[in-house]
Motif scaffolding. Structure first.
Motif, PDB file in Angstrom:
ATOM      1  N   MET A 182     -43.392  -9.813  18.909  1.00  0.00           N
ATOM      2  CA  MET A 182     -43.735  -9.946  20.322  1.00  0.00           C
ATOM      3  C   MET A 182     -44.325  -8.647  20.894  1.00  0.00           C
ATOM      4  SD  MET A 182     -43.057 -13.071  20.862  1.00  0.00           S
ATOM      5  CE  MET A 182     -43.019 -13.283  22.642  1.00  0.00           C
ATOM      6  N   LYS A 183     -44.397  -7.613  20.044  1.00  0.00           N
ATOM      7  CA  LYS A 183     -44.998  -6.325  20.409  1.00  0.00           C
ATOM      8  C   LYS A 183     -44.400  -5.745  21.708  1.00  0.00           C
ATOM      9  CE  LYS A 183     -49.387  -7.342  18.122  1.00  0.00           C
ATOM     10  NZ  LYS A 183     -48.999  -8.644  17.549  1.00  0.00           N
ATOM     11  N   PRO A 184     -43.098  -5.615  21.757  1.00  0.00           N
ATOM     12  CA  PRO A 184     -42.480  -5.063  22.969  1.00  0.00           C
ATOM     13  C   PRO A 184     -42.768  -3.581  23.130  1.00  0.00           C
ATOM     14  CG  PRO A 184     -40.837  -5.280  21.240  1.00  0.00           C
ATOM     15  CD  PRO A 184     -42.106  -5.900  20.709  1.00  0.00           C
ATOM     16  N   LYS A 185     -42.787  -3.129  24.368  1.00  0.00           N
ATOM     17  CA  LYS A 185     -42.906  -1.698  24.637  1.00  0.00           C
ATOM     18  C   LYS A 185     -41.555  -1.004  24.487  1.00  0.00           C
ATOM     19  CE  LYS A 185     -46.713  -2.287  27.926  1.00  0.00           C
ATOM     20  NZ  LYS A 185     -47.127  -2.164  29.348  1.00  0.00           N
ATOM     21  N   VAL A 186     -40.494  -1.778  24.748  1.00  0.00           N
ATOM     22  CA  VAL A 186     -39.132  -1.265  24.659  1.00  0.00           C
ATOM     23  C   VAL A 186     -38.322  -2.217  23.792  1.00  0.00           C
ATOM     24  CG1 VAL A 186     -37.060  -0.572  25.932  1.00  0.00           C
ATOM     25  CG2 VAL A 186     -39.323  -0.308  26.988  1.00  0.00           C
ATOM     26  N   MET A 187     -37.621  -1.684  22.796  1.00  0.00           N
ATOM     27  CA  MET A 187     -36.799  -2.520  21.914  1.00  0.00           C
ATOM     28  C   MET A 187     -35.336  -2.133  22.063  1.00  0.00           C
ATOM     29  SD  MET A 187     -36.923  -4.929  19.536  1.00  0.00           S
ATOM     30  CE  MET A 187     -38.035  -4.965  18.145  1.00  0.00           C
ATOM     31  N   LEU A 188     -34.498  -3.126  22.271  1.00  0.00           N
ATOM     32  CA  LEU A 188     -33.064  -2.926  22.415  1.00  0.00           C
ATOM     33  C   LEU A 188     -32.354  -3.440  21.167  1.00  0.00           C
ATOM     34  CD1 LEU A 188     -32.726  -4.399  26.037  1.00  0.00           C
ATOM     35  CD2 LEU A 188     -33.445  -2.106  25.366  1.00  0.00           C
ATOM     36  N   PHE A 189     -31.473  -2.623  20.635  1.00  0.00           N
ATOM     37  CA  PHE A 189     -30.660  -3.017  19.486  1.00  0.00           C
ATOM     38  C   PHE A 189     -29.196  -2.953  19.909  1.00  0.00           C
ATOM     39  CE2 PHE A 189     -34.571  -1.411  17.678  1.00  0.00           C
ATOM     40  CZ  PHE A 189     -34.850  -2.285  16.640  1.00  0.00           C
ATOM     41  N   ASP A 190     -28.548  -4.114  19.974  1.00  0.00           N
ATOM     42  CA  ASP A 190     -27.178  -4.164  20.476  1.00  0.00           C
ATOM     43  C   ASP A 190     -26.189  -4.337  19.331  1.00  0.00           C
ATOM     44  OD1 ASP A 190     -24.862  -4.440  21.978  1.00  0.00           O
ATOM     45  OD2 ASP A 190     -25.234  -6.557  22.425  1.00  0.00           O
ATOM     46  N   GLU A 191     -25.609  -3.223  18.881  1.00  0.00           N
ATOM     47  CA  GLU A 191     -24.570  -3.255  17.837  1.00  0.00           C
ATOM     48  C   GLU A 191     -24.974  -4.200  16.698  1.00  0.00           C
ATOM     49  OE1 GLU A 191     -22.091  -1.300  17.757  1.00  0.00           O
ATOM     50  OE2 GLU A 191     -21.105  -1.038  19.681  1.00  0.00           O
ATOM     51  N   VAL A 192     -26.169  -3.999  16.170  1.00  0.00           N
ATOM     52  CA  VAL A 192     -26.742  -4.984  15.255  1.00  0.00           C
ATOM     53  C   VAL A 192     -26.035  -5.056  13.904  1.00  0.00           C
ATOM     54  CG1 VAL A 192     -29.027  -4.944  16.311  1.00  0.00           C
ATOM     55  CG2 VAL A 192     -28.491  -3.322  14.486  1.00  0.00           C
ATOM     56  N   THR A 193     -25.167  -4.108  13.615  1.00  0.00           N
ATOM     57  CA  THR A 193     -24.449  -4.156  12.332  1.00  0.00           C
ATOM     58  C   THR A 193     -22.998  -4.566  12.485  1.00  0.00           C
ATOM     59  OG1 THR A 193     -23.851  -1.812  12.448  1.00  0.00           O
ATOM     60  CG2 THR A 193     -25.919  -2.356  11.347  1.00  0.00           C
ATOM     61  N   SER A 194     -22.533  -4.807  13.723  1.00  0.00           N
ATOM     62  CA  SER A 194     -21.095  -5.030  13.930  1.00  0.00           C
ATOM     63  C   SER A 194     -20.602  -6.342  13.342  1.00  0.00           C
ATOM     64  CB  SER A 194     -20.762  -4.976  15.423  1.00  0.00           C
ATOM     65  OG  SER A 194     -21.419  -6.006  16.121  1.00  0.00           O
ATOM     66  N   ALA A 195     -21.498  -7.326  13.161  1.00  0.00           N
ATOM     67  CA  ALA A 195     -21.086  -8.614  12.608  1.00  0.00           C
ATOM     68  C   ALA A 195     -21.306  -8.694  11.093  1.00  0.00           C
ATOM     69  CB  ALA A 195     -21.835  -9.748  13.307  1.00  0.00           C
ATOM     70  N   LEU A 196     -21.738  -7.596  10.484  1.00  0.00           N
ATOM     71  CA  LEU A 196     -22.087  -7.611   9.064  1.00  0.00           C
ATOM     72  C   LEU A 196     -20.945  -7.094   8.193  1.00  0.00           C
ATOM     73  CD1 LEU A 196     -25.708  -6.128   9.198  1.00  0.00           C
ATOM     74  CD2 LEU A 196     -25.027  -8.532   9.230  1.00  0.00           C
ATOM     75  N   ASP A 197     -20.897  -7.610   6.967  1.00  0.00           N
ATOM     76  CA  ASP A 197     -19.986  -7.033   5.981  1.00  0.00           C
ATOM     77  C   ASP A 197     -20.424  -5.594   5.713  1.00  0.00           C
ATOM     78  OD1 ASP A 197     -18.580  -9.392   5.724  1.00  0.00           O
ATOM     79  OD2 ASP A 197     -19.868 -10.151   4.125  1.00  0.00           O
ATOM     80  N   PRO A 198     -19.481  -4.700   5.452  1.00  0.00           N
ATOM     81  CA  PRO A 198     -19.820  -3.278   5.292  1.00  0.00           C
ATOM     82  C   PRO A 198     -20.924  -3.003   4.283  1.00  0.00           C
ATOM     83  CG  PRO A 198     -17.453  -3.539   5.448  1.00  0.00           C
ATOM     84  CD  PRO A 198     -18.023  -4.921   5.401  1.00  0.00           C
ATOM     85  N   GLU A 199     -20.970  -3.790   3.200  1.00  0.00           N
ATOM     86  CA  GLU A 199     -21.976  -3.512   2.174  1.00  0.00           C
ATOM     87  C   GLU A 199     -23.386  -3.897   2.607  1.00  0.00           C
ATOM     88  OE1 GLU A 199     -20.027  -7.515   0.980  1.00  0.00           O
ATOM     89  OE2 GLU A 199     -19.423  -5.582   1.832  1.00  0.00           O
ATOM     90  N   LEU A 200     -23.513  -4.638   3.720  1.00  0.00           N
ATOM     91  CA  LEU A 200     -24.828  -5.062   4.202  1.00  0.00           C
ATOM     92  C   LEU A 200     -25.360  -4.179   5.326  1.00  0.00           C
ATOM     93  CD1 LEU A 200     -24.219  -8.931   4.336  1.00  0.00           C
ATOM     94  CD2 LEU A 200     -25.245  -7.600   2.475  1.00  0.00           C
ATOM     95  N   VAL A 201     -24.525  -3.297   5.842  1.00  0.00           N
ATOM     96  CA  VAL A 201     -24.906  -2.466   6.984  1.00  0.00           C
ATOM     97  C   VAL A 201     -26.096  -1.568   6.650  1.00  0.00           C
ATOM     98  CG1 VAL A 201     -24.157  -0.551   8.464  1.00  0.00           C
ATOM     99  CG2 VAL A 201     -22.634  -2.514   8.075  1.00  0.00           C
TER     100      VAL A 201
END
Length: 272
Positions: A182-201
């Motif tokens: 979508m070519k945003p000017k501003v990108m927000l990343f909200d705790e994007v690894t918190s739902a992942l298994d540790p080996e996938l972070v």
């Protein structure tokens, strides 16, 4: 010194002169619970800003209000020189309608904790759906750009797969490609690894780090990954109790914390 105590917000060394995002006096309450208590914050073009802090400190609410997923109780936000939650009419600010919100927030992208992929669509269609129907991009162009982005995040071979066939890390990388197209000017990343298994972070953080190194996109990263914040961010903000308690370059925040609250917060990670 707290950013709340300064006349002007801290600016990273590479920050441009005019902010692309301005929070002014932002408050957010849920009933009697006030989770943001008058936030002033500027984000500059191309700047990578990491927000750290304990659970319940207001980190995610900062991002959700910018993405128009939560309405501020008080205060204003400007995006690229234009009010987000308000419109100016005859010199007065009035509450914006949905048409205005939709237009201004179109320059903002967000990647969530829980992917939010459409389960009945292939990964390729998940990525192309919004540019075709929202941006009115020709389908052939959308497919070409989507395949390029899926290649960038290491998922070109999964273009025809459905989300159920992907690991959590792969789903999150697909969600990143979907936001980027979508070519945003501003990108927000909200705790994007918190739902992942540790080996996938690691695989997800690697992709975000490459995006950060790649170009001029402004990024607001809500994260509990301290090493990642130190590596990627131009500026780190520490929130607690609905306030920005301390902010500055990563070296200052992690090596020379000034407030007792930040010192206590970081000590939990150092003792692990």
């Amino acid at each position: 010194m707290s950013v709340q105590e300064r006349n002007l917000p801290f600016r990273g060394a590479e920050a441009a002169s005019d902010p692309i995002v301005k929070y002014r006096g932002i408050r957010k309450s849920y009933g009697n619970l006030e989770v943001l208590k008058g936030i002033d914050l500027d984000l500059y073009p191309g700047e990578k800003v990491a927000v750290i802090g304990p659970s319940g400190s207001g980190k995610t609410t900062l991002a959700r209000i910018l993405m128009t997923l939560e309405h501020p109780t008080e205060g204003t936000i400007e995006v690229d020189g234009e009010h987000l939650w308000h419109r100016q009419v005859r010199g007065r600010l009035i509450r914006a309608d949905e048409k205005h919100l939709h237009r201004v927030r179109s320059s903002i992208g967000m990647v969530f904790q829980h992917f939010h992929l459409f389960p009945h669509m292939t990964i390729l269609r998940n990525v192309t759906e919004a540019p075709v129907h929202v941006l009115k991009m020709p389908k052939e162009q959308a497919v070409a750009e989507a395949l390029g982005l899926l290649d960038k995040v290491g998922l070109k071979d999964k273009a025809d797969a459905y989300p159920a066939r992907l690991s959590g890390g792969q789903k999150q990388r697909a969600a990143i490609a979907r936001a980027l197209i979508m070519k945003p000017k501003v990108m927000l990343f909200d705790e994007v690894t918190s739902a992942l298994d540790p080996e996938l972070v690691g695989e997800v953080l690697k992709v975000i780090k490459e995006i950060a190194e790649d170009g001029s996109m402004t990024m607001l990263l809500i994260t509990h990954e301290m090493d990642f914040a130190r590596e990627v961010a131009d500026r780190v903000i520490f929130t607690d109790g609905g306030l920005i308690v301390e902010e500055g370059p990563p070296a200052d925040i992690f090596e020379r914390p000034q407030s007792e609250r930040l010192q206590s917060f970081l000590s939990r990670f150092r003792s692990r």
